[in-house]
Write a protein that holds these residues in place. Sequence first.
Motif, PDB file in Angstrom:
ATOM      1  N   UNK A 283       0.776  -1.219   0.000  1.00 17.99           N
ATOM      2  CA  UNK A 283       0.000   0.000   0.000  1.00 17.99           C
ATOM      3  C   UNK A 283       0.810   1.271   0.000  1.00 17.99           C
ATOM      4  N   UNK A 284       0.095   2.313   0.276  1.00 15.59           N
ATOM      5  CA  UNK A 284       0.676   3.646   0.244  1.00 15.59           C
ATOM      6  C   UNK A 284       0.993   4.090   1.659  1.00 15.59           C
ATOM      7  N   UNK A 285       2.015   4.917   1.774  1.00 18.90           N
ATOM      8  CA  UNK A 285       2.348   5.498   3.072  1.00 18.90           C
ATOM      9  C   UNK A 285       2.870   6.909   2.820  1.00 18.90           C
ATOM     10  N   UNK A 286       2.866   7.699   3.878  1.00 17.11           N
ATOM     11  CA  UNK A 286       3.366   9.058   3.717  1.00 17.11           C
ATOM     12  C   UNK A 286       4.902   9.048   3.711  1.00 17.11           C
ATOM     13  N   UNK A 287       5.491  10.176   3.390  1.00 16.51           N
ATOM     14  CA  UNK A 287       6.943  10.280   3.262  1.00 16.51           C
ATOM     15  C   UNK A 287       7.632   9.991   4.597  1.00 16.51           C
ATOM     16  N   UNK A 288       7.070  10.467   5.705  1.00 12.04           N
ATOM     17  CA  UNK A 288       7.684  10.207   7.007  1.00 12.04           C
ATOM     18  C   UNK A 288       7.771   8.706   7.294  1.00 12.04           C
ATOM     19  N   UNK A 289       6.712   7.973   6.964  1.00 11.93           N
ATOM     20  CA  UNK A 289       6.718   6.532   7.182  1.00 11.93           C
ATOM     21  C   UNK A 289       7.731   5.859   6.270  1.00 11.93           C
ATOM     22  N   UNK A 290       7.814   6.281   5.027  1.00 12.06           N
ATOM     23  CA  UNK A 290       8.794   5.712   4.094  1.00 12.06           C
ATOM     24  C   UNK A 290      10.213   5.958   4.590  1.00 12.06           C
ATOM     25  N   UNK A 291      10.480   7.149   5.092  1.00  9.84           N
ATOM     26  CA  UNK A 291      11.813   7.449   5.614  1.00  9.84           C
ATOM     27  C   UNK A 291      12.105   6.649   6.879  1.00  9.84           C
ATOM     28  N   UNK A 292      11.109   6.474   7.729  1.00  6.95           N
ATOM     29  CA  UNK A 292      11.286   5.661   8.938  1.00  6.95           C
ATOM     30  C   UNK A 292      11.569   4.210   8.559  1.00  6.95           C
ATOM     31  N   UNK A 293      10.885   3.709   7.538  1.00  9.30           N
ATOM     32  CA  UNK A 293      11.129   2.349   7.062  1.00  9.30           C
ATOM     33  C   UNK A 293      12.561   2.209   6.553  1.00  9.30           C
ATOM     34  N   UNK A 294      13.026   3.203   5.815  1.00  9.72           N
ATOM     35  CA  UNK A 294      14.419   3.206   5.351  1.00  9.72           C
ATOM     36  C   UNK A 294      15.383   3.190   6.539  1.00  9.72           C
ATOM     37  N   UNK A 295      15.070   3.961   7.560  1.00  9.23           N
ATOM     38  CA  UNK A 295      15.906   4.037   8.756  1.00  9.23           C
ATOM     39  C   UNK A 295      15.975   2.674   9.457  1.00  9.23           C
ATOM     40  N   UNK A 296      14.834   2.021   9.601  1.00 12.97           N
ATOM     41  CA  UNK A 296      14.786   0.706  10.251  1.00 12.97           C
ATOM     42  C   UNK A 296      15.573  -0.317   9.440  1.00 12.97           C
ATOM     43  N   UNK A 297      15.418  -0.298   8.140  1.00 16.18           N
ATOM     44  CA  UNK A 297      16.153  -1.236   7.291  1.00 16.18           C
ATOM     45  C   UNK A 297      17.658  -1.003   7.383  1.00 16.18           C
ATOM     46  N   UNK A 298      18.056   0.259   7.400  1.00 17.27           N
ATOM     47  CA  UNK A 298      19.479   0.583   7.520  1.00 17.27           C
ATOM     48  C   UNK A 298      20.025   0.102   8.862  1.00 17.27           C
ATOM     49  N   UNK A 299      19.251   0.317   9.934  1.00 18.59           N
ATOM     50  CA  UNK A 299      19.661  -0.148  11.254  1.00 18.59           C
ATOM     51  C   UNK A 299      19.831  -1.663  11.260  1.00 18.59           C
ATOM     52  N   UNK A 300      18.900  -2.370  10.641  1.00 24.09           N
ATOM     53  CA  UNK A 300      18.971  -3.831  10.577  1.00 24.09           C
ATOM     54  C   UNK A 300      20.210  -4.287   9.827  1.00 24.09           C
ATOM     55  N   UNK A 301      20.495  -3.628   8.705  1.00 27.53           N
ATOM     56  CA  UNK A 301      21.652  -4.004   7.892  1.00 27.53           C
ATOM     57  C   UNK A 301      22.959  -3.741   8.623  1.00 27.53           C
ATOM     58  N   UNK A 302      22.985  -2.681   9.411  1.00 28.94           N
ATOM     59  CA  UNK A 302      24.210  -2.343  10.144  1.00 28.94           C
ATOM     60  C   UNK A 302      24.359  -3.162  11.416  1.00 28.94           C
ATOM     61  N   UNK A 303      23.296  -3.859  11.791  1.00 32.31           N
ATOM     62  CA  UNK A 303      23.354  -4.717  12.969  1.00 32.31           C
ATOM     63  C   UNK A 303      23.006  -4.036  14.263  1.00 32.31           C
ATOM     64  N   UNK A 304      22.639  -2.750  14.209  1.00 25.78           N
ATOM     65  CA  UNK A 304      22.314  -2.075  15.465  1.00 25.78           C
ATOM     66  C   UNK A 304      20.948  -2.491  15.976  1.00 25.78           C
ATOM     67  N   UNK A 305      19.993  -2.712  15.071  1.00 23.21           N
ATOM     68  CA  UNK A 305      18.692  -3.250  15.418  1.00 23.21           C
ATOM     69  C   UNK A 305      17.836  -2.431  16.360  1.00 23.21           C
ATOM     70  N   UNK A 306      18.367  -1.475  17.078  1.00 20.78           N
ATOM     71  CA  UNK A 306      17.588  -0.686  18.041  1.00 20.78           C
ATOM     72  C   UNK A 306      17.006   0.543  17.406  1.00 20.78           C
TER      73      UNK A 306
END
Length: 82
Positions: A57-80
Amino acid sequence: MEATERRRAAADRVRAAEDAVARLREGLAGCGLTLPSLRIDPVSCAADEPSPLVELGRCNVDTALRLCEVLTERQSGSGGRS
């Protein structure tokens, strides 16, 4: 495969998709994200032998950026959450 088996298999596929949506919604919520349009695509379930698709579905820009942030955290291993 007889008709009853086909219907059972189709119902199993739809239930698996519903479970995937529920698990994804819960996982995203745990990361502080909500995708309001997250659902099973009804058109993909309309055939005699459905192949359900998960509509992110669709999401606003803030949610898309937050999703990018979470994915980046996961990839870097910080996870928090920051």
